[in-house]
Design a protein around this motif. Structure first.
Motif, mmCIF file in Angstrom:
data_model
loop_
_atom_site.group_PDB
_atom_site.id
_atom_site.type_symbol
_atom_site.label_atom_id
_atom_site.label_comp_id
_atom_site.label_asym_id
_atom_site.label_seq_id
_atom_site.Cartn_x
_atom_site.Cartn_y
_atom_site.Cartn_z
ATOM 1 N N UNK A 65 -7.619 6.304 3.661
ATOM 2 C CA UNK A 65 -6.745 6.010 5.129
ATOM 3 C C UNK A 65 -7.176 7.248 5.982
ATOM 4 N N UNK A 66 -6.938 7.235 7.322
ATOM 5 C CA UNK A 66 -7.079 8.246 8.186
ATOM 6 C C UNK A 66 -6.315 9.460 7.703
ATOM 7 N N UNK A 73 -4.716 11.414 9.399
ATOM 8 C CA UNK A 73 -3.427 11.806 9.798
ATOM 9 C C UNK A 73 -2.177 10.800 9.303
ATOM 10 N N UNK A 88 2.335 2.019 6.526
ATOM 11 C CA UNK A 88 1.150 2.105 7.579
ATOM 12 C C UNK A 88 0.889 0.585 7.682
ATOM 13 N N UNK A 89 0.762 -0.207 6.703
ATOM 14 C CA UNK A 89 0.490 -1.529 6.545
ATOM 15 C C UNK A 89 1.262 -2.456 7.607
ATOM 16 N N UNK A 128 3.780 -1.308 9.891
ATOM 17 C CA UNK A 128 3.403 -0.771 10.937
ATOM 18 C C UNK A 128 2.399 -1.432 11.765
ATOM 19 N N UNK A 129 1.031 -1.630 11.170
ATOM 20 C CA UNK A 129 0.076 -2.196 11.781
ATOM 21 C C UNK A 129 -0.013 -3.502 11.894
ATOM 22 N N UNK A 130 0.920 -4.328 11.127
ATOM 23 C CA UNK A 130 0.744 -5.638 11.038
ATOM 24 C C UNK A 130 1.948 -6.083 11.876
ATOM 25 N N UNK A 131 3.069 -5.207 12.154
ATOM 26 C CA UNK A 131 4.077 -5.667 12.823
ATOM 27 C C UNK A 131 4.985 -6.541 11.985
ATOM 28 N N UNK A 132 4.846 -6.037 10.663
ATOM 29 C CA UNK A 132 5.646 -6.903 9.404
ATOM 30 C C UNK A 132 7.234 -6.538 9.643
ATOM 31 N N UNK A 166 9.763 -7.871 7.865
ATOM 32 C CA UNK A 166 10.266 -7.983 6.599
ATOM 33 C C UNK A 166 9.218 -8.301 5.475
ATOM 34 N N UNK A 192 5.225 5.315 11.737
ATOM 35 C CA UNK A 192 3.793 4.729 12.426
ATOM 36 C C UNK A 192 4.175 3.838 13.318
#
Lengths: 510, 510
Positions: free
Chosen positions: A66-67, A69, A105-106, A108-112, A114, A333
């Motif tokens: 991962x990054x 940060x 992070x997944x 947050x990145x994917x706007x998941x 639920x 995130x």
């Protein structure tokens, strides 16, 4: 002469060094997985994934790095154990430390909003390895998490149920116990004992050591290192010794009017009551123990926390996983919080327990040897022999393991009698593969039947298809059922391949 | 005012920067695997592993990083693509570049004399990513290798057979072709054409480009960069255009008396003849094309080499794997050589082909967006939306995919009617899980039936168990079979949960 002698010994040193450098090694704290270990791992991971899937979880995967940060500020003191990648002109990257932060992070990145997901993957920690105890720098984790906004304690109860169902398989008949506690209950205890708020975390991490150290040591740490007054520490001491069946503990806590002045305590207690009702209906209440000394190290937990310990004979295995609720990690995130709760199974310790059960202890010692070989301070020792499960070292393994787990799936060895049937052997393999049958032949142009059957024996292949000119002219083959006994004593005659002397017994010949 | 304006815009810039930093990202050239992608990957990897196991292979695993010295000097020019770990006070480590060198190190470390093994794992290359073409910096490889001293070309023939069997599954009906060649044949060609021995490797790597570039470019490289005389290059040009069915090619090569003066050519030709006989018996000869322009980049090959290309519509997929014989790689780690031959399947390209087939092209574009977001030079763009397969973005996916691959395995949703049956819902889940049935319930204390059936619809759960006070008093439950049609048009009435308006059709109610 003296100088020449010195030169000689210098050369010796240099030569030895050079050989050591060229000797194959694995990185410190890591291990190869041999075929027999992989066979066990596959079964264990399949069993765990089956439970996850029975609970409707989907599987995801994330990159191994991962990054940097992304990982910073999530693990408290343990942040120093993170592996960084070299700056080769680009982003600053680090190997993942766990599967939870990448999951947040997944989301947050994917706007998941639920998800109920599982993830089985390796994580990396630059910790001091203890290979004999199954503690490595690269190891598998099996994580199950539920993210989303739901009614109180319902996802928490399912996560704990999943945790118990999995551990039931590997440590049956009460072989484990799941300690539970609540971060808000700990907060309340510290609050009513008079711990200043800014010391909640350090004191929490001192409490966390109570599973390994006696109260007096922990008390000294609170006073000497963390600067608590003795009477405050003593008050904490009265709470953290408390543990017991959840229902009884809750009844007891209900009488603690002083503690219940804290709204944190009220929230924690009402959540715990709900949880107990739910896990009772879900049938796992008798595996739980409410233990006020359970604190968990990681910073991100916000609610119920839990950790499983084994109770059976395998002393020293200790914790086999844990988890809790973390309602603000995704929010670190994304723009907004997504509440989540999960559990991480420490599968390496399950492997270690199973390998030990099957007499594969040799693995731990060979892994330990490899650790020695890669530890420069101890230098000089050879070692690091990794069994391949197909070579001579396989013979040293307990035959019990092989009766349980076969390395390879081969069901049939295709054998020929006589020197000119190689292509017929290959064509027969083609037929069996097309029929979905796992088969092999020896890579020898003109093999003796004896050698072929030895190959079957070495690899515990249960069936032999045998063809000679005779059979071919009649358009038939012989099928021989082989049973593989324990290795024959060395002094036994080894001539007749159909005798049991080479470990191959002819059960039936048609 | 001007200064204040500047300060404002500075603040804007800083705020934007700060937000960008905090925006969740994956490392350049990497990707998350969403549940639907994982479902496809699991099926593909299972199908590949089945072939490996049908051929009697065992599975191993090795650490994701190796000592840097283990990887040095094995990959020629591509060595620069290796990821190094930061020196944090210990060994110098690098992420594995392929699975072949770790396999050779594994054999040397474990004194493995012979093994037929497979290994499915991720490898790492700091190459320029082309996400739309399925070229990542972290990607899966599926390797099958046979190490050991055996009769000529028998293991080679089985490796090629395994390669073809796997590709047959994903690119059926002649959708692929395996080019084969022999390193010793290339050596012989260069020898008789008058290439000086020290230029064999550079010229070989020029020849390797013939699958992407026209002869004239390659010829210019040979002359201008590699310093060949034009007539030497022209002589090479006459050989490397030759390709065709292996049998016919061998007959043709048999007439080339000039080439056959080289003992390398004689060896290569006699080995190729054996190979052709064997793969004919093994039933895969018609997938092969003997192509004298196939050279393969890696340094360690010593014998037969091969590479598969797809022939079907998916242009741009190109090579989907390759391999060859490498008899001296294990010897670079161990005291003595152990001959070996293997193949590496480029499974990411298989995934890409399947995802494209199922209309999952959206993934490639979202992955590309994520690449953009992590590319600092292009900065500023948001993106990197990773679908979760459970949230709203799932709706955007082609329904065809979902009819083929379900994200989750849930078979039953346990529903209750009325407000006081939560614990009954949990207890029923316990019963079904104990019976091995995959079930779920919604995490709501007092859910409407409508909402519960919507959850079933969203997740394509085929069965609902429904309980109300009525059923409980009779000791029964209702079982409803649900069929999930395409999403209903938005203007349709959505009141009655048993109508098809919310995508749930009641097929049977008992």
């Amino acid at each position: 002469a003296c100088l020449i002698g010195m030169a000689d010994s210098l050369e010796d040193i240099l030569t030895v060094r050079n050989q050591e450098t060229r000797k194959p090694k694995v990185a410190k704290g890591t291990q190869d997985y041999t075929p027999i270990q992989m066979a066990i791992r596959k079964q264990v991971m399949r069993a765990i994934a089956d439970v996850f899937e029975r609970h409707g979880a989907v599987q995801i995967d994330t990159p191994v790095f991962e990054l940097k940060e992304t990982l910073m500020g999530k693990y408290g003191e343990d942040q120093k154990l993170i592996y960084d990648l070299k700056d080769q002109g680009g982003e600053q990257l680090s190997l993942r430390y766990d599967l939870t932060v990448p999951f947040a992070r997944f989301c947050a990145l994917g706007n998941v909003e639920k998800i109920k997901r599982y993830h089985i993957g390796k994580v990396y920690r630059r910790d001091e390895p203890q290979l004999a105890k199954g503690r490595f720098r690269e190891f598998y984790q099996c994580d199950f998490d539920i993210a989303g906004t739901y009614d109180t304690m319902l996802p928490d109860a399912e996560v704990i149920t999943v945790f118990c169902e999995i551990l039931d398989q590997f440590f049956p008949n009460g072989g484990f116990q799941v300690k539970i506690n609540h971060r808000k209950l700990l907060d309340a205890i510290m609050e009513v004992c008079g711990v200043p708020q800014q010391k909640f975390r350090p004191i929490c991490s001192a409490i966390d050591k109570l599973d390994k150290e006696p109260w007096d040591n922990v008390k000294r740490e609170m006073i000497d290192e963390k600067g608590l007054r003795e009477e405050v520490a003593d008050r904490i001491g009265e709470y953290v010794v408390l543990k017991g069946r959840p229902k009884e503990m809750i009844e007891r806590l209900d009488t603690m009017t002083n503690l219940l002045k804290s709204t944190s305590a009220q929230t924690a207690l009402s959540e715990m009551k709900l949880l107990v009702d739910y896990v009772t209906a879900l049938g796992v209440i008798d595996r739980l123990c409410l233990d006020l000394s359970l604190a968990r190290g990681l910073e991100y937990y916000t609610g119920v926390i839990y950790e499983a310990v084994t109770l059976s004979g395998e002393s020293g295995i200790g914790s086999v996983g844990g988890g809790g609720r973390y309602d603000h990690l995704v929010g670190m995130f994304a723009g907004k919080d997504i509440p989540a709760v999960g559990v991480s199974i420490g599968i390496e310790r399950v492997f270690a327990a199973i390998e030990s059960k099957f007499g594969l202890k040799g693995d731990a010692s060979s892994a330990a040897a490899s650790e020695t070989a890669t530890d420069k301070k101890k230098g000089g020792k050879s070692g690091g022999a990794t069994r391949d499960g197909t070579g001579s070292q396989q013979q040293q393994q307990s035959s019990e393991v092989h009766s349980v787990v076969r390395d390879a799936a081969t069901d049939v060895l295709i054998c020929t009698i006589g020197d000119n049937l190689l292509l017929e052997r290959l064509a027969m393999a083609r037929e069996l593969w097309d029929a979905g049958i796992a088969c092999e032949f020896v890579y020898v142009e003109k093999p003796k039947l004896n050698k072929q059957l030895n190959h079957a024996s070495d690899n515990k292949i249960p069936l032999a298809v045998i063809m000679g000119e005779d059979e071919l002219s009649k358009g038939v083959v012989k099928v021989r059922f082989l049973t593989h006994g324990p290795p024959a004593p060395q002094e036994a005659p080894a001539a007749d391949p159909t005798s049991s002397s080479n470990g191959v017994n002819t059960a039936t010949t048609q």
